[in-house]
Every structure is written in structure tokens, then in C-alpha cells.
Enzyme design. Structure first.
Site, PDB file in Angstrom:
ATOM      1  N   GLU A  15      37.276  31.617  39.101  1.00 22.83           N
ATOM      2  CA  GLU A  15      37.776  32.320  40.254  1.00 22.83           C
ATOM      3  C   GLU A  15      37.552  33.729  40.804  1.00 22.83           C
ATOM      4  O   GLU A  15      37.492  34.702  39.757  1.00 22.83           O
ATOM      5  CB  GLU A  15      39.257  32.122  40.174  1.00 22.83           C
ATOM      6  CG  GLU A  15      40.375  32.593  41.382  1.00 22.83           C
ATOM      7  CD  GLU A  15      41.782  32.515  41.250  1.00 22.83           C
ATOM      8  OE1 GLU A  15      42.143  32.577  39.936  1.00 22.83           O
ATOM      9  OE2 GLU A  15      42.478  32.565  42.143  1.00 22.83           O
ATOM     10  N   LYS A  27      43.131  28.276  48.763  1.00 20.75           N
ATOM     11  CA  LYS A  27      44.111  28.081  47.816  1.00 20.75           C
ATOM     12  C   LYS A  27      45.537  27.820  48.403  1.00 20.75           C
ATOM     13  O   LYS A  27      45.879  28.666  49.285  1.00 20.75           O
ATOM     14  CB  LYS A  27      44.268  29.316  47.056  1.00 20.75           C
ATOM     15  CG  LYS A  27      45.306  29.346  45.585  1.00 20.75           C
ATOM     16  CD  LYS A  27      44.867  30.700  44.914  1.00 20.75           C
ATOM     17  CE  LYS A  27      45.578  30.715  43.524  1.00 20.75           C
ATOM     18  NZ  LYS A  27      45.158  31.695  42.612  1.00 20.75           N
ATOM     19  N   CYS A  86      43.374  27.828  40.595  1.00 17.84           N
ATOM     20  CA  CYS A  86      44.003  28.563  39.449  1.00 17.84           C
ATOM     21  C   CYS A  86      45.747  28.022  39.713  1.00 17.84           C
ATOM     22  O   CYS A  86      45.969  26.928  39.272  1.00 17.84           O
ATOM     23  CB  CYS A  86      44.069  30.152  39.736  1.00 17.84           C
ATOM     24  SG  CYS A  86      44.538  30.889  38.158  1.00 17.84           S
TER      25      CYS A  86
END
Lengths: 295, 295
Positions: free
Chosen positions: A45, A118, A155
Site C-alpha cells: 500500500e 479503498k 488494507c
């Protein structure tokens, strides 16, 4: 949909404050991945910078860029040279005052295939992502690459079974989770092992529950913040199969590339032997679209 | 909602063809649980009989009973004597021609608190449950017992993250999964370890993703079917905490009681430190109430 086996690779690496240097390091490992036969590679990331979300600092918005933009242009050229799909997590500037934590997917011919923004944004001490990133508005996605159909999450998404399910239901045989997770140094002795273990466990659970490969590259190294504190990224990147078994697993120090072969036909067979999709009680899942009731 | 620590227990045991004998065995282990301080005890799936779903045989419908009914009456008396909540998986006769795989919850004063009907019904070789059981129509539930709020799911439900989420969102600190899962003897050497591992992994994943304790009692022993085949139930019952860490774990031979202390205040604290409920993107979860699209 491509249905032949393909080789995936993930890169575990550390970052510096110098974006050009980080891109050079990533390039080195992507070339190494090519030597290992990797056809679809994923970087950790926000690999172009330190994990700047450790503090809330308006200066860091200067790190953001358009997607597609200069980084995807560079990676497109590299992808074409290596005939390799590249999954690259970047800091996206959408417009003045609005930013996303985004992963771009570049096909093996260098074409920009699209991006995933995300969806779940954390906010915890030293993970002040809600300050920087607007939650994604593109939903959960799959990408049809030259070598196979893949899913991409990022994540904090990895703690949400909803995200894995909605991604796997689109047919991907593998979900990539570019990650930046680490220890607060003061907590490492007491909680360190528990933390990376639960990080792996929840994702291995997604692998089992969805009959999907999971591949999660994390960063490593201690990143000191200007305030004197810092985070030690805990590595432990891994790839697991549809039974949650480790194919490769790193420690907190390893730098380099881990690989696995994903066979969509074998994944489909697993979905016949462990037929969760057959038995989902969709008419009783409505409350998943609600928050918990007040007590 | 009760918010003080309580001790849970699960029983791993084998079954015979004699229902009265199975009830005696269960009673023995529930008394043993009492000695160990257990306040909420859970028995394996369909503990009063062999796992009759190995074949499709109309005679077995005779095993079914009303819930509440004779078994919950007996267990209610025992629960009151032991001052212990009993979670008991039974074969429910709803009406002529309609049956469920049901778990009754009996409070520590002997009161019948209610039932959960298995929502996800498997159908695989020697697990012909779709022949016997209509899928549950009561939805996902919590039960407020004398000692604390608990969630109950059953066996095949454990492979569905939706079920764990919908149960945990109602506030339970622990989810019980009475289970009957085993090996096809011919597959044990090749797949045996993979199978019990993935069975534990997916449930440990639910524990992490929902900050909830998971307690799963399985049966043990080889149960021969009239056709000469059979299933060897693989045990490996376990209790894990909100980080997916084993508190107790059995092998395939152990018979007896495993225990753990569940502290709802500590669970609530975990839900503050790992705040998944805060960040769920409910407006993007709508497709969870649909089946996958055609390719």
C-alpha cells in the site's frame, strides 16, 4: 473470462522519503518477479512514500497525483516491457480538496485497466486515514487482465467479510490486499504476535469462506514520524490458497518477491466441492445493509 | 443486557444408536461441566442420535420431536438443577412433513428461552440434510440468558460470514456452533488435516472480523451407515477469543468438556480498538442480498 493458470507475485519492501527511490526499488523487485515467472504482481500500500498517515499534515496532500497519471504512465511502460500485470497502490488526487487511497491495475500490454478506491477507511492512532482519504465511491470490483480475473481490496478492507464476499462473487480467483500495517513499537512485545496473527487469520478466513486465493503484500521497517514516534511495519506478507493454507509467508524482515500459481479451474472445482454460493440465504441478509440496532 | 464475565463450556462426545444413552452421556458431561464452573454449556449437533443424514431414509423422521418438547423438558429440569444454561441441538418436528435442524436454548432456571433453526442447509455426499431439514425461517438470533447474551448458529452456517456478522451485530459476546463434521474415511489420509484446519480457520476468521468468541463442539467417532459406508467425525472442537486465538482445542479423540471465560466488557473494549462496526459501508453492501451475476 481467462481460465488458465497464472502466476502471481507480491512484493514485501521498505520505503524511504524519496519517491523516485521507492519507484526504483519497486522496479527492481518487479524485474525480479519477472525472473520468477510472475504474470500478475502487486506492491504494498502507498509504496511511493512513507506511511504519511501517521500524522495529520496538510503538506502531504502534495504527494497525491491523478490516476491515471505520471506513476501509472511509468508503470504502464514497465508492465509492457515485462509483459506483466501490475497492481499498484497510489495516493489519488481526485480534485482540489478530495483524495482517495486508490489501487490502479495496469494490464500486461501497459494499458491502464482501471482503479479501485479503498472503501473502508481506518482511523486509529497513527493511522489517521480519515483525514486524508474520502471513502471509495466505485464499489467492489474485479479486473479482467491478460492472465486472469483478479479482485483488489486495500488494507483496512481486509477486516470486512462483506468486502471479500462482494469481490469474490464477481468471479475473481484471487484477491490482492496491498497493505501498510505495523506495530506501535511500545506495543510490540505484548501484542506483536497477536496482531500479525489476527491480520493473517481474518484474511485466511476470507480465502476459505469464498474459495479464493488471498495475496497480501505488506511493507516492513520502522518509519519514524516528525513527532518522534513511529510505526514498525510488520511484514508477514503471505499468499494462501482456497483452504487458507500458506503457500508463501514472510517474516518481518524479508525483502523481495513471493509467488504462487492460481488455477481458476481448480478454484471453480473448489466452489463445487464447498458450495457456499449455492446455499446463501439472500432473503435473510437484508440487515447486512444496516448498522446494528441500539441496545 | 448482562455485562459480567461468564464461563462457557462445550462438550465433545461420540453418539450411539440409543437416544436414551446419548442423553445420559450428555448429562454426565453437563454435570462435569458444572464441576468446572461452566455457566453456559453447548452440546454437539443432533447429539441424541447418530448423524442419520448419511443416507436418505424416511424412517428417520420418527426421530424428530416438538421443540419445546420432551427433550427440552428433560434438559430444563437438568438446567435448573445445575443452574446452567444449556444449548441443545435437536431434530425438530414442526408439523407433519416439515422438519428443521434446530437448537434450543434453555435458561439456567430451566425456562425454555427459544430456538434457532439452522439457516444454511448442506447437501453433500453423506450430508444429505436438504432431504430432512427445511431451511430456517426464524432468521439470525441472540438469546439473553441468565449469564449473558449469546448467539447460536449450527454447523454449515459456520462457512457463511453473513451468518456470523448478523449474529454478532445483535450484541452477543460469543457464538456457539454445535457441529457434526467428519471425514470420509477414504479421504482422511489425503485431506483430513486440511479439512479440520479450514473448518477452524473460517470460524477463527469470524471471531476476528466480529470481535466475538467462537465455541464449536463437534462430535467424534466413526459412525457406520447401513450401506456399509460411514463418516469419521473429526472432533477438533475449539474455543477461540476475539483475536482468533485458541483458548482450548481438542484432537479427534478427546471426550469431555472444554471451557473459557467470556467477558462482555473486554469484548466491548475490543470492538472499540478494532472498530469494524464504525466503518462498514452499508450503502454499498446491497449486492450481498443477491446471488452472483451470470458470467
Amino acid at each position: 473470462m481467462k481460465n488458465t493458470p497464472f502466476t502471481i507475485g507480491i512484493v514485501q519492501m521498505s520505503m524511504t522519503a524519496d519517491a523516485a527511490h521507492n519507484m526504483e526499488t519497486a522496479t527492481k523487485w518487479l524485474r525480479e518477479a519477472k525472473k520468477k515467472g510472475v504474470q500478475v504482481a502487486c506492491l504494498p500500500e502507498l509504496f511511493l512514500s512513507p506511511y504519511f498517515c501517521q500524522s495529520e499534515n496538510h503538506d502531504f496532500f502534495a504527494l497525491a497525483e491523478a490516476i491515471p497519471g505520471p506513476s501509472t504512465d511509468y508503470l504502464g511502460t514497465l508492465a509492457k516491457e515485462l509483459d506483466m500485470v501490475i497492481v499498484a497502490s497510489l495516493f489519488e488526487r481526485r480534485t482540489a480538496g478530495m483524495y482517495h487511497n486508490t489501487t490502479a491495475v495496469i494490464d500486461a500490454d501497459g494499458t491502464y485497466l482501471g482503479k479501485y478506491r479503498k472503501m473502508h477507511i481506518p482511523d486509529d492512532p497513527r493511522y489517521y486515514e480519515k483525514f486524508y482519504f474520502t471513502p471509495g465511491d466505485l464499489g467492489f470490483k474485479n479486473f479482467d487482465t491478460k492472465y486472469g480475473r483478479i479482485g483488489v481490496l486495500i488494507c483496512w478492507d481486509q477486516w470486512f467479510p462483506e468486502a471479500a464476499r462482494l469481490t469474490a462473487m464477481q468471479g475473481a480467483s484471487v484477491i490482492f490486499y496491498p497493505t501498510a500495517i505495523g506495530w506501535h513499537p511500545a506495543e510490540k512485545a505484548q501484542y506483536g504476535e497477536e496482531q500479525w496473527n489476527k491480520w493473517q487469520t481474518v484474511q485466511r478466513g476470507h480465502a476459505v469462506a469464498n474459495n479464493v486465493f488471498v495475496a497480501s503484500p505488506n511493507r516492513i521497517g520502522l518509519e519514524k514520524d516528525a513527532d518522534g514516534g513511529g510505526l514498525e511495519f510488520f511484514g508477514h506478507s503471505f499468499i494462501c490458497d482456497t483452504s487458507g493454507r500458506y503457500i508463501e509467508q514472510a517474516d518481518e524482515k524479508f525483502e523481495g518477491v513471493m509467488t504462487a500459481v492460481v488455477d481458476p479451474a481448480a478454484v471453480e472445482k473448489q466452489r463445487q466441492y464447498w458450495p457456499y454460493f449455492r446455499d446463501r440465504r439472500i432473503e435473510h441478509y437484508g440487515k447486512l445493509t444496516e448498522h446494528p440496532s441500539e441496545e
